[in-house]
Scaffold this motif. Structure first.
Motif, short mmCIF file in Angstrom:
data_model
loop_
_atom_site.label_atom_id
_atom_site.label_comp_id
_atom_site.label_asym_id
_atom_site.label_seq_id
_atom_site.Cartn_x
_atom_site.Cartn_y
_atom_site.Cartn_z
N VAL A 188 16.20 27.46 -9.60
CA VAL A 188 15.46 27.02 -10.75
C VAL A 188 14.11 27.58 -10.68
O VAL A 188 13.60 28.05 -11.58
CB VAL A 188 15.78 25.60 -11.06
N GLY A 189 13.59 27.27 -9.52
CA GLY A 189 12.18 27.85 -9.15
C GLY A 189 12.03 29.34 -9.43
O GLY A 189 11.30 29.72 -9.90
N CYS A 190 13.08 30.10 -8.80
CA CYS A 190 13.03 31.49 -9.17
C CYS A 190 13.36 32.06 -10.52
O CYS A 190 12.53 32.72 -10.93
CB CYS A 190 13.84 32.16 -8.29
N ASP A 191 14.12 31.08 -11.31
CA ASP A 191 14.24 31.32 -12.71
C ASP A 191 12.83 31.20 -13.67
O ASP A 191 12.45 31.91 -14.21
CB ASP A 191 15.14 30.45 -13.53
N LEU A 192 12.06 30.16 -12.87
CA LEU A 192 10.84 29.85 -13.71
C LEU A 192 9.95 31.17 -13.49
O LEU A 192 9.11 31.67 -14.75
CB LEU A 192 10.04 28.69 -13.18
N VAL A 193 9.71 31.58 -12.13
CA VAL A 193 9.20 33.19 -12.32
C VAL A 193 9.54 34.29 -12.75
O VAL A 193 8.91 35.07 -13.68
CB VAL A 193 9.11 33.36 -10.82
N ARG A 194 10.98 34.20 -13.07
CA ARG A 194 11.65 35.62 -13.56
C ARG A 194 11.22 35.24 -15.32
O ARG A 194 10.84 36.43 -15.76
CB ARG A 194 13.11 35.17 -13.35
N GLN A 195 11.51 34.08 -15.80
CA GLN A 195 11.01 33.88 -17.17
C GLN A 195 9.50 34.10 -17.63
O GLN A 195 9.16 33.95 -18.64
CB GLN A 195 11.48 32.54 -17.55
N GLY B 185 15.90 32.76 4.99
CA GLY B 185 16.86 33.47 4.63
C GLY B 185 17.50 33.29 3.19
O GLY B 185 17.74 34.18 2.41
N ALA B 186 17.64 31.90 3.08
CA ALA B 186 17.95 31.41 1.66
C ALA B 186 17.01 31.41 0.53
O ALA B 186 17.38 32.15 -0.43
CB ALA B 186 18.30 30.05 1.70
N VAL B 187 15.82 31.37 0.83
CA VAL B 187 14.64 31.62 -0.15
C VAL B 187 14.88 33.30 -0.47
O VAL B 187 14.56 33.67 -1.78
CB VAL B 187 13.25 31.11 0.48
N VAL B 188 14.82 34.20 0.40
CA VAL B 188 14.56 35.47 0.12
C VAL B 188 16.10 35.77 -0.55
O VAL B 188 15.81 36.86 -1.57
CB VAL B 188 14.65 36.26 1.53
N SER B 189 17.04 35.40 -0.36
CA SER B 189 18.27 35.81 -1.15
C SER B 189 18.27 35.36 -2.56
O SER B 189 18.39 36.11 -3.30
CB SER B 189 19.57 35.09 -0.35
N CYS B 190 17.69 34.28 -2.69
CA CYS B 190 17.58 33.59 -4.07
C CYS B 190 16.60 34.60 -4.74
O CYS B 190 16.83 34.54 -6.01
CB CYS B 190 17.27 32.19 -4.08
N ALA B 191 15.48 34.79 -4.28
CA ALA B 191 14.32 35.30 -4.80
C ALA B 191 14.65 36.88 -5.21
O ALA B 191 14.36 37.12 -6.35
CB ALA B 191 13.07 35.26 -3.93
N ILE B 192 15.55 37.55 -4.41
CA ILE B 192 15.87 38.73 -4.70
C ILE B 192 16.56 38.61 -6.06
O ILE B 192 16.43 39.53 -6.99
CB ILE B 192 16.43 39.52 -3.44
N ARG B 193 17.67 38.05 -5.87
CA ARG B 193 18.52 37.94 -6.87
C ARG B 193 17.95 37.27 -8.35
O ARG B 193 18.33 37.87 -9.30
CB ARG B 193 20.08 36.88 -6.57
N GLY B 194 17.23 36.31 -7.99
CA GLY B 194 16.74 35.72 -9.33
C GLY B 194 15.24 36.02 -9.94
O GLY B 194 15.41 35.98 -11.17
N ILE B 195 14.72 36.70 -9.11
CA ILE B 195 13.23 37.43 -9.72
C ILE B 195 13.45 38.85 -10.07
O ILE B 195 13.01 39.18 -11.02
CB ILE B 195 12.26 36.86 -8.92
N GLY B 196 14.06 39.45 -9.16
CA GLY B 196 14.05 41.04 -9.32
C GLY B 196 12.84 41.59 -8.86
O GLY B 196 11.95 41.06 -8.73
N GLY C 129 7.56 38.68 -9.14
CA GLY C 129 6.55 37.34 -9.03
C GLY C 129 6.43 37.20 -7.56
O GLY C 129 7.35 37.74 -6.70
N THR C 130 5.45 36.70 -6.94
CA THR C 130 5.24 36.49 -5.64
C THR C 130 6.07 35.45 -5.13
O THR C 130 6.19 34.30 -5.76
CB THR C 130 3.78 36.11 -5.39
N VAL C 131 6.61 35.38 -3.78
CA VAL C 131 7.23 34.31 -3.08
C VAL C 131 6.64 34.13 -1.87
O VAL C 131 6.64 35.32 -1.02
CB VAL C 131 8.82 34.56 -3.06
N VAL C 132 6.38 32.86 -1.49
CA VAL C 132 5.75 32.45 -0.27
C VAL C 132 6.75 31.57 0.58
O VAL C 132 6.98 30.36 -0.23
CB VAL C 132 4.41 31.91 -0.25
N VAL C 133 7.36 31.87 1.76
CA VAL C 133 8.20 30.69 2.53
C VAL C 133 7.31 30.18 3.50
O VAL C 133 6.73 30.94 4.20
CB VAL C 133 9.11 31.65 2.96
#
Lengths: 333, 333
Positions: free
Chosen positions: B94-101, B114-125, B290-294
């Motif tokens: 849901v967080g990555c979706d907000l960035v994508r939108q 690992g989980a954040v990176v996977s979701c971000a690549i898939r969800g944000i593009g 969008g930027t992602v910081v883990v």
């Protein structure tokens, strides 16, 4: 040096020792060769400037006891790569020639690792069945043992099949030199689960389980010093980066400790020294038609003697030759 | 957090904070988001289980001050990879979706990297022009500064062109987050001379001098903590192995120090802690739309707040978007 089975090693073919390599020239290398022959039962030949070498032999009363092969030139310790192969009259090229000609079983040098590796690959050539050579380094682990890192820099672009061979070569090294009966082998990757890694590693990971060795599966960067496995196999690019990263990390820890007030800096200096490239026991170049052991540049006589014994064990055990044969069902013993 | 130019960052789009990530759940993440907004001037939105998040907001008197987006599920900290993307109702997706939108400029999570990176690549593009994302980690160097290691594990099989982009992304990170005006960039290899390395590195080494950045040339494994350069660029396989090798080497030094009698073990523990993956400040995923910081899993409020400021600086500075454009002659400022 006694063999692991308690007998003294005997072999008709001697180990050829580079008298001119290292920071302490013929003084320590000749003393080391004498020790190897007299105390460890390793047959040796010296290669280098005849006059200098004979002076040192005379000091040990060993004139006529150890053969000397003359080589006019010396590769400087600052030469770190392929430039070393340009002259055919150095102790490195003449020493490798003796191995190629079958007049010696192995070559020991305290010269620059890069220069020795370049001369050995060019001068000795590969063992039958071996696709590419690999450099093996035994790194002390926190468990008190050691982990063999292979390839530590000989072949920077291997195929998956070459990495599988490196695993077999590394396992032989662990058996013959570290005395581990049934060494475990880990594949360096970026996740412990099978299938993690880059393309090269994933494909190598598919080949390794079929080999006659104890394959542990993937290991990661934090396993290198943790004693997780006896052998860590990787490509020569990653292996060389890791080897130097271990050295640099230990040096950084020492610097940060020293800066923080000094408490424990001496203890950390002792730890860091174990991972210094000049002191971690040298590297063995595996997979050539003769064994090559690179002792550290600051080696004294005892270390040169030990390197001769390691080289003799490796060549006598046939690590270089037999471990290249991946078709056999029997592990190399 | 003040921007490097002394102004307080303002942007219409907020940073979305994963309220459910990390070892301390919403307690610390919500406190961190409140701190980011009130003290650092960073606009934030929280994503997670609405009820839990609102309880924490009320404790800070921040009900209505920070928007909350509900996400029913939580990705456990033990999930380290692509398995995290299977559910669309987690705080990560849901967080990555907000960035994508476009409803948020960046995503901050203390979840499993690992989980954040996977979701971000898939969800944000990916950002326009960026071939693949890269993970950047700032490692403390012995000089007192930090060196950005990029890619630390997002793209394990990059092309040379991707590595060249990682260099640009890493340089932007060093400028925007570390405040280095004109960061030097080194290419991780196995010899300092140009042309040393494996095929991938040699080809990347041909591309890097043409880029609008200060290319230092090759660096080696021992340069990672030595402060030789501000940015070290490599493929995600080698980078991840190195990152974990630094961590493991420091841990090994601590173990060996503790065993040697204890003198200095506490000092070494402090050194090792700086390189613990849970404490070295987290990792930024660069090159996405969008930027992602883990942030590290054990993050407390202050660290979450700092991660929000880093994410805001990165997105505001356009590191993710603009540094992907390699055609411009001007360096990204």
């Amino acid at each position: 040096m006694s063999r692991s089975d308690g007998t003294v090693a005997v072999s008709s073919r001697p180990v050829v020792v580079d008298a001119m390599g290292g920071d302490h020239g013929p003084v320590e290398t000749v003393a080391g060769a004498v020790t190897a022959r007299r105390e460890l039962g390793v047959p040796v030949v010296l290669v280098g400037r005849g006059e200098s070498v004979r002076v040192e032999l005379a000091r040990h009363g060993a004139t006529g006891e150890i053969d000397v092969v003359h080589a006019e030139d010396v590769v400087p310790m600052t030469e770190r790569g392929a430039g070393a192969v340009s002259s055919t009259t150095t102790s490195l090229t003449v020493g490798c020639d003796l191995v190629r000609q079958g007049r010696a079983s192995a070559f020991v040098s305290a010269g620059s690792t890069g220069a020795v590796v370049s001369c050995a690959i060019r001068g000795i050539g590969r063992a039958p069945g071996v696709l590419r050579p690999a450099l093996a380094v035994a790194l002390p682990s926190v468990t008190g043992g050691a982990t063999v890192l292979v390839d530590a820099g000989a072949t920077s672009d291997p195929t998956p099949e070459m990495i599988a061979q490196f695993a077999t070569l590394g396992a032989s090294y662990a058996r013959l030199v570290l005395g581990v009966a049934d060494p475990s082998v880990g594949l360096l990757s970026i996740g412990s689960e099978p299938g993690k890694g880059n393309r090269l590693t994933r494909r190598a990971g598919e080949l390794l389980p079929a080999l006659p060795l104890r394959f542990h599966g993937n290991v990661e960067g934090h396993d290198v010093l943790a004693g997780t496995v006896d052998v860590i196999v990787t490509d020569g690019f990653t292996g060389n980066v890791v080897l130097k990263n271990v050295e640099g990390s230990m040096r950084a820890a020492l610097t940060l400790m020293a800066r923080s007030g000094g408490a424990g800096a001496e203890e950390m200096r002792a730890v860091a020294l174990r991972y210094d490239p000049e002191t971690h026991g040298g590297a063995a170049l595996l997979g050539l038609a003769g064994t090559v052991v690179v002792a550290h540049g600051s080696s004294r006589a005892a270390t040169i003697a030990r390197a001769c014994a390691v080289a003799h064990d490796l060549s006598d055990g046939g690590a270089a030759e037999r471990s290249g044969d991946l078709s056999g069902a029997e592990p190399v013993r």
